[in-house]
Scaffold this motif. Structure first.
Motif, mmCIF file in Angstrom:
data_model
loop_
_atom_site.group_PDB
_atom_site.id
_atom_site.type_symbol
_atom_site.label_atom_id
_atom_site.label_comp_id
_atom_site.label_asym_id
_atom_site.label_seq_id
_atom_site.Cartn_x
_atom_site.Cartn_y
_atom_site.Cartn_z
ATOM 1 N N ALA A 165 0.830 -1.215 0.000
ATOM 2 C CA ALA A 165 0.000 0.000 0.000
ATOM 3 C C ALA A 165 0.860 1.259 0.000
ATOM 4 O O ALA A 165 0.714 2.132 0.845
ATOM 5 C CB ALA A 165 -0.911 -0.007 1.223
ATOM 6 N N ALA A 166 1.754 1.367 -0.975
ATOM 7 C CA ALA A 166 2.729 2.460 -0.989
ATOM 8 C C ALA A 166 2.093 3.833 -1.145
ATOM 9 O O ALA A 166 2.711 4.840 -0.787
ATOM 10 C CB ALA A 166 3.751 2.233 -2.103
ATOM 11 N N ASP A 167 0.873 3.902 -1.679
ATOM 12 C CA ASP A 167 0.248 5.205 -1.920
ATOM 13 C C ASP A 167 -0.794 5.578 -0.866
ATOM 14 O O ASP A 167 -1.648 6.434 -1.109
ATOM 15 C CB ASP A 167 -0.371 5.269 -3.319
ATOM 16 C CG ASP A 167 -1.386 4.152 -3.571
ATOM 17 O OD1 ASP A 167 -1.445 3.193 -2.766
ATOM 18 O OD2 ASP A 167 -2.108 4.230 -4.584
ATOM 19 N N VAL A 168 -0.737 4.954 0.307
ATOM 20 C CA VAL A 168 -1.563 5.397 1.439
ATOM 21 C C VAL A 168 -0.617 5.945 2.501
ATOM 22 O O VAL A 168 0.594 5.758 2.431
ATOM 23 C CB VAL A 168 -2.438 4.260 2.022
ATOM 24 C CG1 VAL A 168 -3.243 3.584 0.913
ATOM 25 C CG2 VAL A 168 -1.599 3.230 2.761
ATOM 26 N N SER A 169 -1.173 6.616 3.490
ATOM 27 C CA SER A 169 -0.333 7.186 4.531
ATOM 28 C C SER A 169 0.341 6.087 5.348
ATOM 29 O O SER A 169 -0.154 4.955 5.426
ATOM 30 C CB SER A 169 -1.165 8.075 5.452
ATOM 31 O OG SER A 169 -2.054 7.291 6.229
ATOM 32 N N ALA A 170 1.455 6.439 5.990
ATOM 33 C CA ALA A 170 2.158 5.477 6.834
ATOM 34 C C ALA A 170 1.263 5.008 7.977
ATOM 35 O O ALA A 170 1.289 3.832 8.368
ATOM 36 C CB ALA A 170 3.437 6.101 7.380
ATOM 37 N N GLU A 171 0.451 5.917 8.509
ATOM 38 C CA GLU A 171 -0.448 5.556 9.610
ATOM 39 C C GLU A 171 -1.486 4.533 9.161
ATOM 40 O O GLU A 171 -1.737 3.530 9.844
ATOM 41 C CB GLU A 171 -1.146 6.812 10.145
ATOM 42 C CG GLU A 171 -2.098 6.538 11.303
ATOM 43 C CD GLU A 171 -2.815 7.792 11.774
ATOM 44 O OE1 GLU A 171 -3.505 7.715 12.800
ATOM 45 O OE2 GLU A 171 -2.696 8.839 11.108
ATOM 46 N N THR A 172 -2.081 4.769 7.986
ATOM 47 C CA THR A 172 -3.075 3.829 7.463
ATOM 48 C C THR A 172 -2.436 2.483 7.155
ATOM 49 O O THR A 172 -2.996 1.422 7.469
ATOM 50 C CB THR A 172 -3.734 4.403 6.198
ATOM 51 O OG1 THR A 172 -4.427 5.607 6.526
ATOM 52 C CG2 THR A 172 -4.721 3.416 5.589
ATOM 53 N N ALA A 173 -1.251 2.513 6.543
ATOM 54 C CA ALA A 173 -0.563 1.264 6.215
ATOM 55 C C ALA A 173 -0.220 0.469 7.467
ATOM 56 O O ALA A 173 -0.286 -0.762 7.469
ATOM 57 C CB ALA A 173 0.702 1.567 5.411
ATOM 58 N N SER A 174 0.132 1.170 8.535
ATOM 59 C CA SER A 174 0.451 0.503 9.793
ATOM 60 C C SER A 174 -0.767 -0.232 10.341
ATOM 61 O O SER A 174 -0.665 -1.378 10.820
ATOM 62 C CB SER A 174 0.970 1.512 10.814
ATOM 63 O OG SER A 174 1.240 0.897 12.056
ATOM 64 N N LEU A 175 -1.930 0.408 10.256
ATOM 65 C CA LEU A 175 -3.170 -0.230 10.700
ATOM 66 C C LEU A 175 -3.512 -1.428 9.820
ATOM 67 O O LEU A 175 -3.937 -2.480 10.310
ATOM 68 C CB LEU A 175 -4.316 0.783 10.685
ATOM 69 C CG LEU A 175 -4.240 1.920 11.706
ATOM 70 C CD1 LEU A 175 -5.342 2.942 11.439
ATOM 71 C CD2 LEU A 175 -4.346 1.383 13.126
ATOM 72 N N MET A 176 -3.331 -1.279 8.519
ATOM 73 C CA MET A 176 -3.615 -2.380 7.591
ATOM 74 C C MET A 176 -2.689 -3.567 7.857
ATOM 75 O O MET A 176 -3.116 -4.722 7.782
ATOM 76 C CB MET A 176 -3.460 -1.897 6.144
ATOM 77 C CG MET A 176 -4.511 -0.891 5.706
ATOM 78 S SD MET A 176 -4.162 -0.197 4.072
ATOM 79 C CE MET A 176 -4.343 -1.667 3.032
ATOM 80 N N ALA A 177 -1.434 -3.281 8.155
ATOM 81 C CA ALA A 177 -0.482 -4.355 8.450
ATOM 82 C C ALA A 177 -0.890 -5.111 9.708
ATOM 83 O O ALA A 177 -0.782 -6.341 9.774
ATOM 84 C CB ALA A 177 0.921 -3.779 8.601
ATOM 85 N N ALA A 178 -1.362 -4.370 10.697
ATOM 86 C CA ALA A 178 -1.747 -4.995 11.967
ATOM 87 C C ALA A 178 -3.020 -5.820 11.845
ATOM 88 O O ALA A 178 -3.200 -6.809 12.571
ATOM 89 C CB ALA A 178 -1.926 -3.920 13.041
ATOM 90 N N THR A 179 -3.917 -5.434 10.941
ATOM 91 C CA THR A 179 -5.202 -6.127 10.810
ATOM 92 C C THR A 179 -5.244 -7.093 9.633
ATOM 93 O O THR A 179 -6.290 -7.688 9.362
ATOM 94 C CB THR A 179 -6.357 -5.117 10.662
ATOM 95 O OG1 THR A 179 -6.140 -4.311 9.493
ATOM 96 C CG2 THR A 179 -6.462 -4.214 11.881
ATOM 97 N N GLN A 180 -4.134 -7.238 8.920
ATOM 98 C CA GLN A 180 -4.115 -8.140 7.757
ATOM 99 C C GLN A 180 -4.476 -9.560 8.173
ATOM 100 O O GLN A 180 -4.195 -10.002 9.281
ATOM 101 C CB GLN A 180 -2.737 -8.137 7.095
ATOM 102 C CG GLN A 180 -1.645 -8.772 7.927
ATOM 103 C CD GLN A 180 -0.329 -8.914 7.175
ATOM 104 O OE1 GLN A 180 -0.239 -9.639 6.183
ATOM 105 N NE2 GLN A 180 0.692 -8.199 7.641
#
Length: 259
Positions: A165-180
């Motif tokens: 998810a390179a084109d989303v914010s770092a904060e959003t990507a962090s949440l996505m990584a945690a909930t994957q």
């Protein structure tokens, strides 16, 4: 006290308008959204918000990510619960799942592939992803042994942002990584069945900067399926339903409105 005739006419007109609006809503297809590997149902939130605003009923189905046939059976039960037409949307590994889930379902109006695999019979996500060079997913995966044998696969948290998810914010990507949610290695290698995209109108959207599935692979599959419409989002990552929900929702609406 008698009700004035004008008020009665206004009331009748109001009721008629409500009825027309309800009928219009009922006539629209239901949108069933199927997430792929390393994601979950909330990845569709931006798309859902826009579709709901435009009067569409949406269902973000929970994809078990255990195997193509079993996952498709789970999604098929969702489809069977819907009265009326359905537009079936899949992201990434969700593509093989919607392809299989649509088999034998007469109410599927269209298939929409969002950075998704559209396999021919016998093809798997693994075989397709390596058809053209460019995927760096293998280097980013973290395998976890399953108690019953086999492996679950995750994207390493430290690599998730750039890989997925390179084109989303770092904060959003962090949440996505945690909930994957993990996918089994067996699911990615499982051969697909009937290619329902051959008989159901198909739409495709993907990003030019996808690092999971090479854009050349996505282009190849869209052309092979004779997609009614293909949208390439310049610079978009694999998670374009999160980074570009308007573009994804717009294509889904095109599919929903098609005769």
């Amino acid at each position: 006290m008698p009700i004035p005739l004008g008020s009665m006419m206004l009331g009748a007109a109001f009721v008629a308008a409500l009825g027309a609006a309800a009928h219009a809503s009922e006539s629209k297809p239901t949108i069933v959204l199927v997430h792929g590997a390393f994601a979950e149902s909330s990845s569709w939130n931006g798309v859902i918000a826009e579709l709901n605003q435009h009067g569409y009923r949406t269902i973000a189905a929970a994809n078990p990510l255990r195997g193509v046939a079993s996952d498709a059976a789970a999604v098929a039960t969702v489809i069977e619960s819907v009265q009326g037409p359905v537009v079936l949307v899949g992201h990434s590994y969700g593509g093989p799942v919607i392809t299989a889930a649509a088999d034998g379902k007469s109410n599927i109006r269209a298939l929409v592939y969002v950075a998704a695999f559209a396999p021919e019979a016998g093809e798997s996500s693994l075989t397709l992803s390596s058809k053209f060079p460019g995927s760096t997913l293998g280097e980013a995966l973290q395998p976890v042994p399953l108690s019953g044998g086999g492996q679950d696969l995750y994207v390493q948290a430290a690599k998730f942002h750039q890989q997925f998810a390179a084109d989303v914010s770092a904060e959003t990507a962090s949440l996505m990584a945690a909930t994957q949610r993990p996918v089994t290695a067996a699911a990615l290698a499982e051969p697909s069945g009937a290619p329902t995209w051959k008989t159901i109108p198909t739409y495709s959207i993907y990003g030019s900067a996808d690092r999971n599935i090479p854009p050349e692979v996505l282009k190849f599959m869209a052309e092979r399926a004779h997609a009614v419409k293909t949208v390439v989002v310049e610079g978009a990552s694999h998670a374009l339903m999160v980074s570009h929900p308007h573009k994804v929702a717009s294509l889904i609406e095109d599919a929903a409105k098609a005769p």
